[in-house]
Design a protein around this motif. Sequence first.
Motif, mmCIF file in Angstrom:
data_model
loop_
_atom_site.group_PDB
_atom_site.id
_atom_site.type_symbol
_atom_site.label_atom_id
_atom_site.label_comp_id
_atom_site.label_asym_id
_atom_site.label_seq_id
_atom_site.Cartn_x
_atom_site.Cartn_y
_atom_site.Cartn_z
ATOM 1 N N LEU A 434 30.647 -8.285 90.562
ATOM 2 C CA LEU A 434 30.605 -9.339 91.579
ATOM 3 C C LEU A 434 31.421 -10.538 91.107
ATOM 4 O O LEU A 434 32.270 -11.061 91.831
ATOM 5 C CB LEU A 434 29.159 -9.761 91.855
ATOM 6 N N TRP A 483 24.187 -4.616 99.108
ATOM 7 C CA TRP A 483 24.156 -4.689 97.648
ATOM 8 C C TRP A 483 24.062 -3.293 97.035
ATOM 9 O O TRP A 483 24.818 -2.940 96.123
ATOM 10 C CB TRP A 483 22.999 -5.555 97.202
ATOM 11 N N ARG A 486 27.303 -1.338 97.429
ATOM 12 C CA ARG A 486 28.350 -1.740 96.484
ATOM 13 C C ARG A 486 28.092 -1.165 95.094
ATOM 14 O O ARG A 486 29.017 -0.729 94.410
ATOM 15 C CB ARG A 486 28.431 -3.267 96.432
#
Length: 523
Positions: A434, A483, A486
């Motif tokens: 991230l 989330w 990913r």
Amino acid sequence: MITPLLRQSPRPQAKRAKWALRYAAALLGVLVIGVSLILEVSAALSRATERDVTYRYIDEALPALDSAPSINQWQMPLAPLNRPLGQGDLARVDQTLTDAWRAHAGAMSSGRGDVLADYFSGVALERATQATTVTGAHMVVLSQDLRPIYFHSDASVLQLTGTALTVRFRLTEAGDLDLFQIAQDGNLTTLLNETDGWRIFSHERRSSSALPPRAPVAVPERLAGINYYPAETPWSAFWPAFDLDLIRSDFDLISDLEANAVRIFLPRATFLDDETASTALSDLAALLDEAESRGLAVIPTLFDMRGDYGVATWANDATYLSRVLPVLAASSAVAYVDLKNEPDLDFAGQGHGLVEAWARSMLAVAHQIAPELAYTIGWSASEAATLLADRLDVVSYHDYADPEDSAARLAAVQASADGRPVHITEIGETAYTLALGFPASPQAQADRLSARLSVLSDAEGVFVWTLHDFPAPDSSAIGHSPWVRRLQAQFGLFAPDGALKPAARAVQSAFLEHLTSHEGASQ
């Protein structure tokens, strides 16, 4: 002289009053209509809710996904019948018996006997209805082997003898498994051809025998493998888009990683659907041949994407096993069969006892169909790893928890495995970044995988999740959380452009060590 002001005429006031009354009446009418509509919608919703709750019709009581494949195998009569049993009558009787026992299982589960009159009559209906009143009790007929012994000349009465693989179990109020039995019942069944179809009139259990014990089956001593989906078609997209050339290329990549095994997944729906099953079974056989030609052992994981354990569909599960297991048993590439992926994750939603009863039943069916195959269950956590271990040939679990405790978890499972080999069939690390290396990075993925593989070197088998990064993870498998998507997209050892990630080299080195160090120790 000043002219006096003229008085206002009463007519405008009367008109206003008249219009006010009309407006009030109209408003009242609209309100009445609105209230009526609200009441009608409420009543409709109430009726719909009542139908959902009461399950008046068996097709509403059962998951819509499932049709009802036949549970029956037919044998020829030993002597001529009073009337020949034609294919038309046989097909209708076959469907009645399949639907009747499916309805019986569903009715016992829901506690509702009102659906049973569609399939049973007379003494059989009385007994079947009474069975639904026993709290926590379940009976499931998984398969039958039937032989006609009497067919009336006017086609009104049909009598059958045969055996039925039958599960009986009881759950406590807390949902725990209190009693479990699976046996071959010897039965005498009489059906009546009534005005609207065949019904079971009587069903007598004349014998019952426990299934014979099965000897343990050995598995390869040491496996290092990869969990496999193609990059572009993971999870539910794999079998519909089966590409043998792509699989050949991917299996070459797996071999180049020094792996000697691959774990694959067989979704229940694909292999149970009559429209897709034949092609999928042919594709499965081709995949096994490709693995064998490269020296890759295969661990097929069954019942993938199967999250519902409703007893009325267990017979379909037995049919699924009867289709896939012969193909697996015919291939020497299969190291062992993983019956179900992470069923302990279903304990909270489905109930521990129901999941355990299902697993015991499916293992018993599998042992009957293909006793020569070895079996495991891929539990999601080490705490569940030794559940049902006395019925398994391999103890297996997944290790995604704190890597600092991986060695301790493995040691605890091995101490409780009663000498059975222990395999960790999933470990994995994401490379998703991230910002500033959080939560991971390609190098962090490599380092973490290397460290976990090192402390799991005493396991007889270890499998990494997964070969490829997934550009489009399957939401039906992992959910819709951005989330999670990913993170899951970057668990692979190869990037979307096909480039090796640092983790690939780390896994290659660890696999080589895992296999060759064992060979040296055994010499």
